[in-house]
Motif scaffolding. Structure first.
Motif, short mmCIF file in Angstrom:
data_model
loop_
_atom_site.label_atom_id
_atom_site.label_comp_id
_atom_site.label_asym_id
_atom_site.label_seq_id
_atom_site.Cartn_x
_atom_site.Cartn_y
_atom_site.Cartn_z
N THR A 157 -7.76 44.92 9.43
CA THR A 157 -6.31 44.99 9.35
C THR A 157 -5.80 46.42 9.53
O THR A 157 -4.83 46.66 10.26
N ARG A 158 -6.45 47.36 8.88
CA ARG A 158 -5.97 48.74 8.94
C ARG A 158 -6.12 49.32 10.35
O ARG A 158 -5.28 50.11 10.79
N LEU A 159 -7.18 48.93 11.05
CA LEU A 159 -7.37 49.42 12.41
C LEU A 159 -6.26 48.91 13.33
O LEU A 159 -5.80 49.63 14.22
N ILE A 160 -5.82 47.67 13.13
CA ILE A 160 -4.70 47.14 13.90
C ILE A 160 -3.47 48.01 13.70
O ILE A 160 -2.80 48.40 14.66
N GLU A 161 -3.19 48.36 12.45
CA GLU A 161 -2.01 49.15 12.14
C GLU A 161 -2.06 50.51 12.82
O GLU A 161 -1.06 50.99 13.37
N VAL A 162 -3.24 51.13 12.81
CA VAL A 162 -3.39 52.44 13.47
C VAL A 162 -3.19 52.31 14.97
O VAL A 162 -2.56 53.16 15.61
N ASP A 163 -3.71 51.24 15.56
CA ASP A 163 -3.65 51.08 17.01
C ASP A 163 -2.26 50.75 17.54
O ASP A 163 -1.99 50.98 18.72
N LEU A 164 -1.39 50.22 16.70
CA LEU A 164 -0.06 49.84 17.19
C LEU A 164 0.67 51.03 17.79
O LEU A 164 1.29 50.92 18.85
N PRO A 199 -10.76 30.51 14.14
CA PRO A 199 -12.18 30.26 13.82
C PRO A 199 -13.15 30.95 14.77
O PRO A 199 -14.21 31.42 14.35
N ASP A 200 -12.79 31.01 16.06
CA ASP A 200 -13.67 31.69 17.01
C ASP A 200 -13.04 32.97 17.53
O ASP A 200 -13.43 33.49 18.58
N GLY A 201 -12.06 33.50 16.78
CA GLY A 201 -11.52 34.81 17.13
C GLY A 201 -12.50 35.92 16.78
O GLY A 201 -13.33 35.78 15.88
N LEU A 202 -12.43 37.00 17.51
CA LEU A 202 -13.33 38.13 17.27
C LEU A 202 -12.74 39.08 16.24
O LEU A 202 -11.53 39.13 16.06
N PRO A 203 -13.59 39.85 15.57
CA PRO A 203 -13.06 40.93 14.73
C PRO A 203 -12.26 41.90 15.60
O PRO A 203 -12.56 42.08 16.78
N TYR A 204 -11.24 42.51 15.03
CA TYR A 204 -10.42 43.42 15.82
C TYR A 204 -11.24 44.63 16.25
O TYR A 204 -11.98 45.22 15.47
N ARG A 205 -11.08 44.98 17.53
CA ARG A 205 -11.68 46.21 18.09
C ARG A 205 -10.60 46.99 18.81
O ARG A 205 -9.64 46.42 19.31
N GLN A 206 -10.80 48.31 18.88
CA GLN A 206 -9.86 49.13 19.63
C GLN A 206 -9.81 48.65 21.08
O GLN A 206 -10.82 48.36 21.69
N GLY A 207 -8.62 48.57 21.61
CA GLY A 207 -8.41 48.07 22.97
C GLY A 207 -7.75 46.71 22.98
O GLY A 207 -7.02 46.38 23.93
N MET A 208 -7.98 45.89 21.94
CA MET A 208 -7.37 44.56 21.91
C MET A 208 -5.85 44.64 21.88
O MET A 208 -5.17 43.75 22.41
N SER A 209 -5.31 45.68 21.25
CA SER A 209 -3.85 45.79 21.18
C SER A 209 -3.25 45.96 22.57
O SER A 209 -2.16 45.45 22.85
#
Length: 375
Positions: free
Chosen positions: A155-162, A193-203
């Motif tokens: 979650t926190r990585l998503i916030e940083v990447d926005l 259910p088959d979503g991936l963990p968030y990684r940089q670049g997905m945003s």
């Protein structure tokens, strides 16, 4: 005095269309005299001069011709249920060939909201449904607002990447009109259910879809799910399982642009320094957005072959500059690309021949050993 209006997503599309008219059609998308007109417009655009009215008519005519072809293809995309199996198969084959040609020419920006989901749906189901998305969105909001992080992914990585996502557009930074929508889209994707963990670049992937799908967060989420589910090599890359793709890219570089490959080897510059950022964002962080979307048109139609062709074409275009570059200059060049001519890049992609046996092995490896949601 009126108050300043915050930029809206719809404000972006006219500029994208103008850029793509020059990039796609000004080099001669219309034949004969129209091609001469478009060529003049390209020269005017390259020199910074405004095209004449005659040149603009040629550009618009070429653009409208391409849009008409796309609309005809989209309206005829599904064969009639009453067709015989053999004729349906022949029609499907002909349609696939026509679709590839249309994607090579470029999908008009205003039609990507229809074309991209259709292309993605041939690879994977567009899920979740609108109702499922809303339920997951509410669950995500409740979970995050309650600081329940242990079941949520990065979650926190998503916030940083926005704030890092297309910062010049201003849509996703603090106070941006699409920041909240992009955040919730990524939350919901990671809860699938088959979503991936968030990684940089997905945003960047999600934001590109959101910008082109009329700000429809549900459809953008479903398309992101299909993109990272129906393209095995992309899914592996999004999970940072990149070693097989790096080896394949290096092998392709030795065939497609041997001088650049030798120079980079001599400088001890591996593709992990530049190829990874290219692939995990599908070039949206490295190329102008209008040009990156032309590459997306090809990738969604042809599969990940087009991704490698684009990367190798870029490397081939940089070959002269790399020839005498120092280590620092070469890394800077690869990580911060100079202005790239879109028509030249797309033409170079068409000349790249991939080692097919190695590509098939890479694809099988991505399918068999690819990422799972827990990777």
């Amino acid at each position: 005095k009126g108050t300043a209006r915050a930029p809206q997503p719809a404000d972006l599309l006219p500029s994208l269309r103008k850029a793509e008219w020059h990039a796609q059609h000004a080099a001669g998308a219309a034949g004969g005299a129209a091609g001469d007109v478009a060529g003049g417009a390209a020269e005017a655009a390259g020199s910074g001069r405004m095209p004449t009215k005659r040149q603009l008519r040629g550009i618009i005519s070429a653009h409208m011709s391409a849009a008409h072809a796309w609309r005809a293809h989209l309206s005829d995309a599904s064969p009639s249920p009453s067709s015989a199996a053999s004729s349906a198969g022949a029609a499907a084959a002909a349609g696939a060939a026509e679709l590839r040609k249309l994607c090579e020419r470029g999908i008009p920006p205003e039609l990507r909201c229809d074309a991209w989901p259709r292309l993605l749906s041939t690879r994977a189901a567009l899920q979740p449904t609108a109702d499922e998305y809303e339920l997951l969105r509410m669950a995500a909001v409740e979970r995050i607002s309650g600081s329940i992080h242990e079941e949520f992914k990065h979650t926190r990585l998503i916030e940083v990447d926005l704030a890092r996502t297309f910062p010049r557009l201003g849509f996703f930074g603090e106070g941006g009109p699409l920041r909240g929508r992009l955040r919730e889209l990524l939350w919901v994707y990671c809860l699938l259910p088959d979503g991936l963990p968030y990684r940089q670049g997905m945003s960047h992937l999600a934001a590109t879809l959101l910008l082109h799908l009329q700000d429809d967060a549900h459809l953008a989420c479903a398309c992101l799910h299909a993109l990272l589910g129906g393209y095995p090599i992309l899914r592996a890359a999004a999970s940072l399982r990149l070693a097989p793709s790096l080896r394949f890219f290096e092998a392709g570089a030795r065939l497609a642009c041997p001088a650049a490959a030798r120079r980079l080897a001599a400088l001890e510059i591996g593709p992990e320094l530049y190829f990874i950022p290219w692939v995990v964002t599908l070039f949206t962080r490295s190329l102008p957005l209008a040009l990156a979307c032309r590459v997306w048109d090809r990738v969604l139609s042809e599969g990940e072959r087009a991704l490698f062709r684009a990367a190798l074409a870029l490397l081939s275009l940089l070959e002269p500059a790399l020839a005498a570059a120092s280590f620092d200059d070469a890394v800077r060049l690869l990580q911060h690309l100079p202005p790239i001519d879109g028509d030249e890049l797309l033409a170079a992609m068409g000349k790249i021949a991939l080692p097919e046996e190695e590509y098939e092995a890479l694809l099988v490896d991505a399918i068999v050993n690819g990422a799972t949601p827990d990777n």
